[in-house]
Design a protein around this motif. Structure first.
Motif, PDB file in Angstrom:
ATOM      1  N   UNK A  35     -13.709   4.576  -3.227  1.00 11.45           N
ATOM      2  CA  UNK A  35     -14.831   3.870  -2.602  1.00 11.45           C
ATOM      3  C   UNK A  35     -15.074   4.369  -1.184  1.00 11.45           C
ATOM      4  N   UNK A  36     -13.984   4.553  -0.426  1.00  7.33           N
ATOM      5  CA  UNK A  36     -14.113   5.051   0.946  1.00  7.33           C
ATOM      6  C   UNK A  36     -14.712   6.451   0.960  1.00  7.33           C
ATOM      7  N   UNK A  37     -14.263   7.295   0.036  1.00  3.89           N
ATOM      8  CA  UNK A  37     -14.756   8.670   0.000  1.00  3.89           C
ATOM      9  C   UNK A  37     -16.240   8.708  -0.354  1.00  3.89           C
ATOM     10  N   UNK A  38     -16.635   7.922  -1.339  1.00  2.00           N
ATOM     11  CA  UNK A  38     -18.048   7.874  -1.718  1.00  2.00           C
ATOM     12  C   UNK A  38     -18.903   7.400  -0.553  1.00  2.00           C
ATOM     13  N   UNK A  39     -18.430   6.363   0.150  1.00  2.00           N
ATOM     14  CA  UNK A  39     -19.150   5.850   1.318  1.00  2.00           C
ATOM     15  C   UNK A  39     -19.241   6.905   2.411  1.00  2.00           C
ATOM     16  N   UNK A  40     -18.136   7.647   2.620  1.00  2.00           N
ATOM     17  CA  UNK A  40     -18.110   8.675   3.656  1.00  2.00           C
ATOM     18  C   UNK A  40     -19.109   9.787   3.361  1.00  2.00           C
ATOM     19  N   UNK A  41     -19.131  10.249   2.105  1.00  2.00           N
ATOM     20  CA  UNK A  41     -20.035  11.345   1.734  1.00  2.00           C
ATOM     21  C   UNK A  41     -21.492  10.907   1.871  1.00  2.00           C
ATOM     22  N   UNK A  67     -22.795  16.976  14.164  1.00  2.00           N
ATOM     23  CA  UNK A  67     -21.633  17.869  14.058  1.00  2.00           C
ATOM     24  C   UNK A  67     -20.395  17.077  13.659  1.00  2.00           C
ATOM     25  N   UNK A  68     -20.239  15.875  14.220  1.00  2.00           N
ATOM     26  CA  UNK A  68     -19.115  15.010  13.852  1.00  2.00           C
ATOM     27  C   UNK A  68     -19.202  14.625  12.384  1.00  2.00           C
ATOM     28  N   UNK A  69     -20.396  14.293  11.911  1.00  2.00           N
ATOM     29  CA  UNK A  69     -20.576  13.903  10.512  1.00  2.00           C
ATOM     30  C   UNK A  69     -20.258  15.058   9.571  1.00  2.00           C
ATOM     31  N   UNK A  70     -20.703  16.263   9.929  1.00  2.00           N
ATOM     32  CA  UNK A  70     -20.407  17.431   9.097  1.00  2.00           C
ATOM     33  C   UNK A  70     -18.904  17.678   9.040  1.00  2.00           C
ATOM     34  N   UNK A  71     -18.241  17.575  10.193  1.00  2.00           N
ATOM     35  CA  UNK A  71     -16.787  17.759  10.241  1.00  2.00           C
ATOM     36  C   UNK A  71     -16.080  16.703   9.409  1.00  2.00           C
ATOM     37  N   UNK A  72     -16.520  15.465   9.518  1.00  2.00           N
ATOM     38  CA  UNK A  72     -15.891  14.360   8.795  1.00  2.00           C
ATOM     39  C   UNK A  72     -15.996  14.520   7.286  1.00  2.00           C
ATOM     40  N   UNK A  73     -17.203  14.823   6.797  1.00  2.00           N
ATOM     41  CA  UNK A  73     -17.387  14.909   5.353  1.00  2.00           C
ATOM     42  C   UNK A  73     -16.651  16.119   4.785  1.00  2.00           C
ATOM     43  N   UNK A  74     -16.561  17.189   5.558  1.00  2.00           N
ATOM     44  CA  UNK A  74     -15.796  18.354   5.102  1.00  2.00           C
ATOM     45  C   UNK A  74     -14.308  18.059   5.104  1.00  2.00           C
ATOM     46  N   UNK A  75     -13.852  17.340   6.116  1.00  2.00           N
ATOM     47  CA  UNK A  75     -12.432  17.009   6.228  1.00  2.00           C
ATOM     48  C   UNK A  75     -11.950  16.169   5.057  1.00  2.00           C
ATOM     49  N   UNK A  76     -12.644  15.089   4.749  1.00  2.00           N
ATOM     50  CA  UNK A  76     -12.171  14.234   3.659  1.00  2.00           C
ATOM     51  C   UNK A  76     -12.335  14.914   2.297  1.00  2.00           C
ATOM     52  N   UNK A  77     -13.274  15.865   2.194  1.00  2.76           N
ATOM     53  CA  UNK A  77     -13.457  16.582   0.935  1.00  2.76           C
ATOM     54  C   UNK A  77     -12.318  17.568   0.673  1.00  2.76           C
ATOM     55  N   UNK A 287     -11.913   7.426   9.485  1.00  2.32           N
ATOM     56  CA  UNK A 287     -12.960   7.801  10.452  1.00  2.32           C
ATOM     57  C   UNK A 287     -14.235   8.326   9.789  1.00  2.32           C
ATOM     58  N   UNK A 288     -14.157   9.220   8.786  1.00  2.00           N
ATOM     59  CA  UNK A 288     -15.398   9.659   8.138  1.00  2.00           C
ATOM     60  C   UNK A 288     -16.184   8.522   7.481  1.00  2.00           C
TER      61      UNK A 288
END
Length: 321
Positions: A35-41, A67-77, A287-288
């Protein structure tokens, strides 16, 4: 064991055990993380699109947020899909080179996230302390150079991690008690001397984490001095309100990060392993997930952009009524 690399002491594949001691609860643990990952993406991709689409958000603050959002979504992926494969499909194997790649991207992107938070603090400093010169100081070329410098710093400092772990012998086996390939979690599986890994990891933490926190602290000290000197209570409240979202992002990023870092090196025997691993995962996914929500709630321009995007022409009518 499905193969070996050039060293006879290094397995070709490693086994990620997930959360040791809570194997029976893996399915239940996976649900909130999914759920967290889906919300983050959805949240971060939506935020990136909104900032690119709305001309009113074409400012330094929002570019850094994108830039923060791009970093976050890439990080959790880089971690969550593999973790869900472990929990749902029992696919625990990870190739030797994939292990090195995941390790690099996890640490590089966490370093990048820290750097972007520092840039956002400097952005708030310029906006509050030099409001009339804000657009002339933080021009698009300056923003691009700052983002590139942050990226290159993270890449250069993290690049030695895969090489330091690659040189180690793994004669004790190939089982990693974790859901992803963290530098010290992998190094501790080795039967070799990991002192160099530990020292270099500490040095990187100082050069990235401590340096960025010092810059953030100095920026907010100067911001506080500037805000306190304002004569109007309304002006002080408005200045503080522009920083609240960023302060929340800093807290949810650095608190679990430092917990993970220090327990790895100083308190690992006093804290249950499963708790350490769950916090280490939350450190990458929380954080993401929360950053788009925090900025969506706390930032008026983003709220208005979302309403405009969802309602189109009706947004102007709602805003005026």
């Amino acid at each position: 064991m499905s193969g070996t690399n050039s060293s006879s002491l290094t397995p070709g594949t490693f086994i990620l055990n997930g959360v040791p001691g809570l194997e029976e609860a893996h399915i239940w643990i996976s649900l909130p993380f999914c759920l967290l990952y889906t919300t983050a993406v959805v949240g971060n991709c939506g935020l990136i699109y909104l900032i690119g689409h709305e001309e009113a958000l074409h400012q330094a603050m929002y570019y850094f947020l994108a830039l923060l959002s791009f970093t976050d979504v890439t990080l959790c992926t880089t971690t969550v899909p593999k973790m869900l494969c472990i929990f749902w499909l029992n696919l625990k194997e990870i190739n030797f080179h994939a292990r090195l790649a995941q390790m690099f991207f996890v640490h590089m992107l966490t370093g990048m996230e820290s750097g972007v938070l520092m840039l956002m603090a400097l952005d708030r400093y310029v906006a509050i302390c030099y409001p009339l010169r804000y657009s002339t100081i933080l021009t698009n070329p300056v923003i691009a150079k700052a983002g590139l410098a942050t990226f290159l710093r993270s890449v250069m400092l993290i690049t030695p991690f895969p090489f330091l772990t690659r040189r180690l012998p793994y004669c004790q086996g190939n089982f990693i008690p974790h859901t992803y390939c963290d530098h010290m979690s992998v190094a501790k599986v080795s039967c070799g001397n990991v002192n160099v890994n530990a020292v270099y990891g500490l040095m990187v933490a100082l050069l990235i984490g401590v340096f960025d926190i010092c810059c953030i602290s100095v920026s907010y000290t100067m911001i506080l001095r500037a805000v306190v000197s304002l004569s109007s209570a309304d002006a002080r409240h408005k200045a503080f309100s522009t920083c609240t979202a960023h302060i929340c992002a800093i807290i949810i990023t650095y608190v679990p990060a430092f917990f993970t870092f220090f327990t790895h090196r100083f308190g690992g025997h006093n804290i249950p392993q499963h708790l350490h691993i769950i916090v280490a995962n939350l450190y990458l996914i929380l954080p993401p997930t929360m950053n788009p929500i925090i900025y969506g709630v706390k930032t008026k321009q983003i709220r208005e952009g979302v309403i405009k995007f969802l309602l189109g022409d009706k947004a102007g009518f709602i805003k005026t009524h």
